[in-house]
Scaffold this motif. Structure first.
Motif, PDB file in Angstrom:
ATOM      1  N   GLU A  96      15.932   7.595   4.477  1.00  0.00           N
ATOM      2  CA  GLU A  96      14.925   6.538   4.463  1.00  0.00           C
ATOM      3  C   GLU A  96      15.487   5.263   5.102  1.00  0.00           C
ATOM      4  O   GLU A  96      16.704   5.094   5.225  1.00  0.00           O
ATOM      5  N   GLN A  97      14.565   4.386   5.488  1.00  0.00           N
ATOM      6  CA  GLN A  97      14.936   3.044   5.930  1.00  0.00           C
ATOM      7  C   GLN A  97      14.012   2.037   5.259  1.00  0.00           C
ATOM      8  O   GLN A  97      12.888   2.363   4.856  1.00  0.00           O
ATOM      9  N   ASP A  98      14.508   0.815   5.157  1.00  0.00           N
ATOM     10  CA  ASP A  98      13.769  -0.266   4.507  1.00  0.00           C
ATOM     11  C   ASP A  98      12.844  -0.923   5.524  1.00  0.00           C
ATOM     12  O   ASP A  98      13.334  -1.539   6.484  1.00  0.00           O
ATOM     13  N   PRO A  99      11.524  -0.832   5.363  1.00  0.00           N
ATOM     14  CA  PRO A  99      10.619  -1.448   6.340  1.00  0.00           C
ATOM     15  C   PRO A  99      10.826  -2.958   6.494  1.00  0.00           C
ATOM     16  O   PRO A  99      10.694  -3.488   7.610  1.00  0.00           O
ATOM     17  N   ALA A 100      11.151  -3.639   5.401  1.00  0.00           N
ATOM     18  CA  ALA A 100      11.362  -5.084   5.492  1.00  0.00           C
ATOM     19  C   ALA A 100      12.565  -5.403   6.374  1.00  0.00           C
ATOM     20  O   ALA A 100      12.526  -6.326   7.203  1.00  0.00           O
ATOM     21  N   ALA A 101      13.644  -4.641   6.215  1.00  0.00           N
ATOM     22  CA  ALA A 101      14.820  -4.847   7.057  1.00  0.00           C
ATOM     23  C   ALA A 101      14.505  -4.510   8.510  1.00  0.00           C
ATOM     24  O   ALA A 101      14.969  -5.189   9.442  1.00  0.00           O
ATOM     25  N   ALA A 128       1.619  -5.102   4.396  1.00  0.00           N
ATOM     26  CA  ALA A 128       2.786  -4.885   3.540  1.00  0.00           C
ATOM     27  C   ALA A 128       3.076  -3.394   3.392  1.00  0.00           C
ATOM     28  O   ALA A 128       2.163  -2.605   3.113  1.00  0.00           O
ATOM     29  N   ALA A 129       4.338  -3.013   3.575  1.00  0.00           N
ATOM     30  CA  ALA A 129       4.721  -1.618   3.403  1.00  0.00           C
ATOM     31  C   ALA A 129       4.631  -1.230   1.937  1.00  0.00           C
ATOM     32  O   ALA A 129       5.085  -1.968   1.055  1.00  0.00           O
ATOM     33  N   LEU A 130       4.050  -0.078   1.673  1.00  0.00           N
ATOM     34  CA  LEU A 130       3.893   0.429   0.304  1.00  0.00           C
ATOM     35  C   LEU A 130       4.827   1.595   0.017  1.00  0.00           C
ATOM     36  O   LEU A 130       4.774   2.175  -1.071  1.00  0.00           O
ATOM     37  N   SER A 131       5.647   1.949   0.985  1.00  0.00           N
ATOM     38  CA  SER A 131       6.607   3.041   0.831  1.00  0.00           C
ATOM     39  C   SER A 131       7.820   2.743   1.687  1.00  0.00           C
ATOM     40  O   SER A 131       7.776   1.871   2.566  1.00  0.00           O
ATOM     41  N   ALA A 150      -7.996   6.220  -2.475  1.00  0.00           N
ATOM     42  CA  ALA A 150      -7.710   4.977  -1.753  1.00  0.00           C
ATOM     43  C   ALA A 150      -7.643   5.225  -0.249  1.00  0.00           C
ATOM     44  O   ALA A 150      -8.138   4.425   0.554  1.00  0.00           O
ATOM     45  N   ALA A 151      -7.018   6.350   0.157  1.00  0.00           N
ATOM     46  CA  ALA A 151      -6.922   6.666   1.587  1.00  0.00           C
ATOM     47  C   ALA A 151      -8.302   6.905   2.178  1.00  0.00           C
ATOM     48  O   ALA A 151      -8.617   6.432   3.282  1.00  0.00           O
ATOM     49  N   ALA A 152      -9.148   7.640   1.457  1.00  0.00           N
ATOM     50  CA  ALA A 152     -10.495   7.932   1.957  1.00  0.00           C
ATOM     51  C   ALA A 152     -11.331   6.662   2.074  1.00  0.00           C
ATOM     52  O   ALA A 152     -12.195   6.553   2.956  1.00  0.00           O
ATOM     53  N   ALA A 153     -11.057   5.701   1.191  1.00  0.00           N
ATOM     54  CA  ALA A 153     -11.811   4.446   1.219  1.00  0.00           C
ATOM     55  C   ALA A 153     -11.238   3.443   2.222  1.00  0.00           C
ATOM     56  O   ALA A 153     -11.772   2.336   2.368  1.00  0.00           O
ATOM     57  N   GLY A 154     -10.163   3.823   2.911  1.00  0.00           N
ATOM     58  CA  GLY A 154      -9.569   2.932   3.897  1.00  0.00           C
ATOM     59  C   GLY A 154      -8.686   1.857   3.303  1.00  0.00           C
ATOM     60  O   GLY A 154      -8.335   0.888   3.989  1.00  0.00           O
ATOM     61  N   ARG A 155      -8.254   2.026   2.039  1.00  0.00           N
ATOM     62  CA  ARG A 155      -7.417   1.008   1.395  1.00  0.00           C
ATOM     63  C   ARG A 155      -5.921   1.272   1.612  1.00  0.00           C
ATOM     64  O   ARG A 155      -5.093   0.449   1.221  1.00  0.00           O
ATOM     65  N   LEU A 156      -5.593   2.400   2.226  1.00  0.00           N
ATOM     66  CA  LEU A 156      -4.221   2.722   2.602  1.00  0.00           C
ATOM     67  C   LEU A 156      -4.209   3.123   4.069  1.00  0.00           C
ATOM     68  O   LEU A 156      -5.144   3.741   4.567  1.00  0.00           O
ATOM     69  N   ARG A 157      -3.114   2.778   4.741  1.00  0.00           N
ATOM     70  CA  ARG A 157      -2.921   3.247   6.105  1.00  0.00           C
ATOM     71  C   ARG A 157      -1.609   4.012   6.136  1.00  0.00           C
ATOM     72  O   ARG A 157      -0.601   3.558   5.588  1.00  0.00           O
ATOM     73  N   VAL A 158      -1.615   5.185   6.758  1.00  0.00           N
ATOM     74  CA  VAL A 158      -0.399   5.979   6.910  1.00  0.00           C
ATOM     75  C   VAL A 158      -0.175   6.214   8.399  1.00  0.00           C
ATOM     76  O   VAL A 158      -1.122   6.491   9.145  1.00  0.00           O
ATOM     77  N   GLY A 159       1.074   6.062   8.826  1.00  0.00           N
ATOM     78  CA  GLY A 159       1.323   6.228  10.252  1.00  0.00           C
ATOM     79  C   GLY A 159       2.782   6.045  10.607  1.00  0.00           C
ATOM     80  O   GLY A 159       3.656   5.959   9.737  1.00  0.00           O
ATOM     81  N   THR A 160       3.026   5.987  11.889  1.00  0.00           N
ATOM     82  CA  THR A 160       4.373   5.913  12.431  1.00  0.00           C
ATOM     83  C   THR A 160       4.754   4.465  12.729  1.00  0.00           C
ATOM     84  O   THR A 160       3.955   3.537  12.604  1.00  0.00           O
TER      85      THR A 160
END
Length: 502
Positions: free
Chosen positions: A49-54, A98-101, A157-167
């Motif tokens: 893993e890597q830290d998105p904030a970093a 904001a990154a959630l993972s 939440a994903a179906a409602a568009g409240r989460l985004r997943v991607g690269t």
């Protein structure tokens, strides 16, 4: 060159080990560079893993430093190009960014069991047939599924568009534009294992298979533009408000653009943490022998996507880092130590630390050292680590010869490890043809700078060969018998790593 006011393209290359950047002026000179390192985390065996904030701080730090250098020199930045690591995936808030993972790396193996089950099922052929890619944890789909299973098991939440997943490219575009751009670049999207390679669209059957709602995914965008397609910067430290983001490419794709200038016929190998061999495929050769189909880019002016063939070697520079940790030194120390190895020694390191990628795609393979004797010491181990990169590339290039229907004339090489002259000389000997090393190490950044510059009218395609720094050519001198013996020794070692020999 086009008649435009003097300016420069700022190129960012966000990679696994860090973020690099270049400032490329209209005459092609690189007038400023910057770099910020990044670390990886290993919370469990096989997890990376890597830290998105970093990661974001590394991007803004490089951008701010380059912008400051441009201001000091009186250079006007006319646009931004972005090259990124591929296949790594994260989840973020589509409103705030904001990154959630964590960012789950392309090296991560946590979904290996899921991939093995898919491979053994009818869905395995469906996935490979639609996407051109082997079923493997390297690609984004199973990792995205894993993250959503933990963060949003019901997918409400994903179906409602409240989460985004991607690269990484999609998340950085969101952050760089203050949320105005919700898009992923075509070539990067093709590496998710959710996109049809034939028409560069999200595949509904694959989205259903991995339970990823279309509403959780960004749109698929072209690789270049003047701002309308990819957006403009907003509230990025050091960068002017409204700077057009003129190009986005995956790092390997950007290296191919720098080496080929968008023209077919050039096979390039990028050496990094892993290694990637890639060639444009306008003839539509069918992938085979561990080589995958992918999309290189989609230029706005062309309409359709450029197809390519690619082979992904899982561990290249990783072998150097492993040897450095084992021997208590660093990468430079390994290169220096390897020089002292006995010439007669033929020790092979098969760096299958997480199995093998191309050309075998055998994730059950195990790392091993073969050919040791009583006199084998640190120098021989160091040389085996360095040479493992050349052997893997040579083994894989032979598959390109088969798929392309003829011997590739030469290999273009780029990436940090190619600075080792001995490695490049050995590479030429093992493939029996010339190797042309790129004139600068930051080839991915240079490639996306070139694409951005052509989109903005700073350069025409015809200008690019003149702008590209001249490289170094390494010729082959050994005979075929030597080459065949060394490659046979390597393939025997691989067979042992795969449990095919005792």
């Amino acid at each position: 060159m086009s008649a435009v006011s003097r300016g420069a393209v700022l190129a960012l290359d966000q990679g696994t080990s860090g973020t690099k950047g270049l400032l490329v002026e209209e005459d092609g000179r690189v007038v400023a560079t910057a770099h910020r390192p990044l670390t990886q985390q290993y919370p469990e065996p096989g997890w990376v893993e890597q830290d998105p904030a970093a990661l974001w701080r590394s991007v803004t730090g490089v951008a701010e430093e380059l912008a400051a250098q441009a201001a000091t020199a009186g250079t006007r930045v006319v646009g931004l190009g972005l090259s990124v690591q591929r296949e790594a995936v994260l989840v973020w808030d589509p409103v705030t960014g904001a990154a959630l993972s964590p960012l789950v790396s392309w090296q991560d193996r946590r979904t290996a069991e899921r991939c093995a089950k898919l491979t053994a099922s009818p869905e395995g052929e469906l996935i490979s047939g639609r996407t051109g890619l082997p079923v493997d944890p390297m690609f984004s789909a199973t990792k995205a599924e894993w993250l959503l299973d933990r963060l949003d098991p019901s997918r409400e939440a994903a179906a409602a568009g409240r989460l985004r997943v991607g690269t990484v490219d999609a998340w950085l575009l969101h952050r760089l534009t203050g949320g105005a751009t919700d898009a992923t670049e075509t070539g990067c999207a093709s590496r998710t294992q959710l996109v049809r390679v034939d028409d560069a669209e999200w595949d509904p059957d694959l989205l259903d298979l991995f339970r990823i709602p279309r509403t959780a995914l960004p749109r698929i965008a072209a690789s270049d533009g003047t701002g309308e397609e990819l957006g403009h910067t907003r509230n990025v430290p050091g960068l002017a408000h409204g700077l057009p983001i003129a190009a986005v490419l995956g790092d390997s794709h950007a290296a191919l653009f720098a080496q080929s200038h968008g023209r077919p016929g050039v096979v390039k190998a990028t050496y990094g943490t892993g290694a990637s061999l890639m060639v444009l495929n306008p003839e539509g050769h069918r992938p085979a022998g561990g080589i995958a189909a992918t999309l290189a880019w989609r230029r706005t002016r062309d309409g359709g996507a450029a197809h390519a063939l690619e082979a992904n070697i899982a561990s290249a520079g990783t072998a150097i880092r492993w040897a450095a940790r084992l021997l208590g030194t660093d990468s430079a120390g390994i290169a220096a130590l390897a020089v002292d190895a006995r010439e007669a020694s033929e020790v092979y390191l098969v760096p299958a630390f997480s199995g093998l990628g191309a050309p075998y795609w055998d994730r059950g393979a195990r790392a091993l050292l073969v050919g040791m004797d009583f006199d084998t010491g640190p120098a021989e181990v160091a040389r085996a680590a360095v040479e493992s990169m050349a052997f893997q590339v040579a083994d894989t290039l032979s598959r390109f010869d088969t798929v392309l229907g003829g011997s590739v004339a030469e290999l273009r090489a780029d990436g940090g490890p190619t600075g080792n002259d001995r490695l490049m000389a050995l590479q030429a000997e093992l493939i029996g043809r010339p190797v042309l090393r790129a004139g600068r190490p930051e080839v991915s950044a240079l490639g996306v700078a070139y694409l951005a510059g052509t989109a903005l009218g700073v350069w025409d395609d015809a200008d690019l060969p003149e702008l590209t720094p001249q490289g170094t050519r390494f010729a082959s001198h050994e005979d075929g018998a030597w080459r065949n013996r060394r490659m046979a020794g390597w393939r025997d070692a691989v067979a042992c790593a795969r449990g095919k020999r005792t």
